[in-house]
Design a protein around this motif. Structure first.
Motif, mmCIF file in Angstrom:
data_model
loop_
_atom_site.group_PDB
_atom_site.id
_atom_site.type_symbol
_atom_site.label_atom_id
_atom_site.label_comp_id
_atom_site.label_asym_id
_atom_site.label_seq_id
_atom_site.Cartn_x
_atom_site.Cartn_y
_atom_site.Cartn_z
ATOM 1 N N ARG A 1 39.283 28.384 42.416
ATOM 2 C CA ARG A 1 40.436 29.364 42.180
ATOM 3 C C ARG A 1 41.513 29.475 43.396
ATOM 4 O O ARG A 1 40.889 29.195 44.496
ATOM 5 C CB ARG A 1 39.872 30.622 41.671
ATOM 6 N N ASP B 1 41.740 36.210 41.164
ATOM 7 C CA ASP B 1 40.883 37.209 40.652
ATOM 8 C C ASP B 1 41.479 37.790 39.530
ATOM 9 O O ASP B 1 41.115 39.109 39.116
ATOM 10 C CB ASP B 1 40.725 38.227 41.668
ATOM 11 N N ARG B 2 42.315 37.067 38.777
ATOM 12 C CA ARG B 2 43.122 37.471 37.537
ATOM 13 C C ARG B 2 42.317 37.076 36.483
ATOM 14 O O ARG B 2 42.382 35.764 35.995
ATOM 15 C CB ARG B 2 44.559 37.236 37.468
ATOM 16 N N ASP B 3 41.618 38.045 35.576
ATOM 17 C CA ASP B 3 41.121 37.568 34.407
ATOM 18 C C ASP B 3 42.168 37.104 33.438
ATOM 19 O O ASP B 3 41.768 36.498 32.530
ATOM 20 C CB ASP B 3 40.343 38.847 33.610
ATOM 21 N N ASP B 4 43.208 37.578 33.421
ATOM 22 C CA ASP B 4 44.400 37.363 32.558
ATOM 23 C C ASP B 4 45.175 35.672 32.877
ATOM 24 O O ASP B 4 46.030 35.168 32.358
ATOM 25 C CB ASP B 4 45.517 38.349 32.356
ATOM 26 N N LYS C 1 43.084 33.317 33.554
ATOM 27 C CA LYS C 1 41.808 32.242 33.448
ATOM 28 C C LYS C 1 42.305 30.668 32.467
ATOM 29 O O LYS C 1 41.764 29.859 33.137
ATOM 30 C CB LYS C 1 40.843 32.822 32.512
#
Length: 208
Positions: free
Chosen positions: A167, A153-156, A158
């Motif tokens: 994921r 769930d980490r946008d950083d 991707k």
């Protein structure tokens, strides 16, 4: 007698210096960041907690009290490398998690320029062996092992999620509070096209 005592003191001093230097060099090959381990500046509440022990040129053990929920970079172990774009590289090691199934990632890069990424899903108590030859996509200066609690769930993250079909996730509920040891053994990074016996070519004593 005085001469013999003086010689003995000098010899002991030389031995101590050699041993200290050997210890420093061995530990200098790997560095760690565990975001909530209480060290100065390490106050990332979502990150993993624990410490790294048994550091040598080809091994280490990460003793994680909690894996955290801040993504794989909440606990990371890294060292310098010197890799050029298009270079053939061979990475070998075995790694295991003692108490839980665990996603980890290996990234070779120069900041945000990625030369190589490999996600590994460790099965509790079993070593996973890696022996891969790859062509570096970019110049690279460091290799990272990301070990923190990963829930996809980490946008950083991707950029590295793109190397998986789906994921990763280390579990549900209170999984972030789980503890485990992650053991790396028999690590090497070599360059098949080079005639020399150098390894990571970072300039450390083991590469000379």
């Amino acid at each position: 007698m005085k001469f013999m005592k003086k010689t003995a003191v000098i010899t002991l001093a030389i031995v101590l210096v050699i041993n200290m230097n050997t210890s420093v060099f061995a530990k200098a090959s790997w560095h760690d960041y565990i975001g909530f381990d209480g060290k100065p500046g390490h106050t990332w509440y979502e990150a993993a907690d624990g410490k790294v022990v048994g550091i040598a040129k080809n091994k280490w053990t990460a003793k994680l009290k909690t894996i955290g929920w801040g993504g794989v970079w909440g606990a990371q172990i890294y060292r310098n490398v010197n890799i050029k774009k298009g270079q053939k590289c061979r990475i070998k090691f075995k790694i295991r998690s003692t108490k839980i199934n665990k996603w980890i990632v290996v990234k070779i890069c120069n900041k945000n320029k990625i030369a190589y990424v490999k996600w590994i899903h460790l099965k509790k108590g079993k070593y996973t062996k890696v022996n891969e030859t790859f062509i570096a996509k970019k110049n690279a200066t460091q290799i990272y092992f990301g070990l923190g609690g990963e829930f996809g769930d980490r946008d950083d993250e991707k950029d590295i999620y793109a190397y998986l079909n789906k994921r990763p996730s280390d579990g549900k509920g209170d999984a972030a509070g789980a503890s485990t040891k992650i053991l790396l053994r028999n690590y090497s990074l070599t360059f098949p096209d080079l005639s020399s016996k150098t390894h990571c070519r970072c300039g450390c004593p083991y590469c000379k």
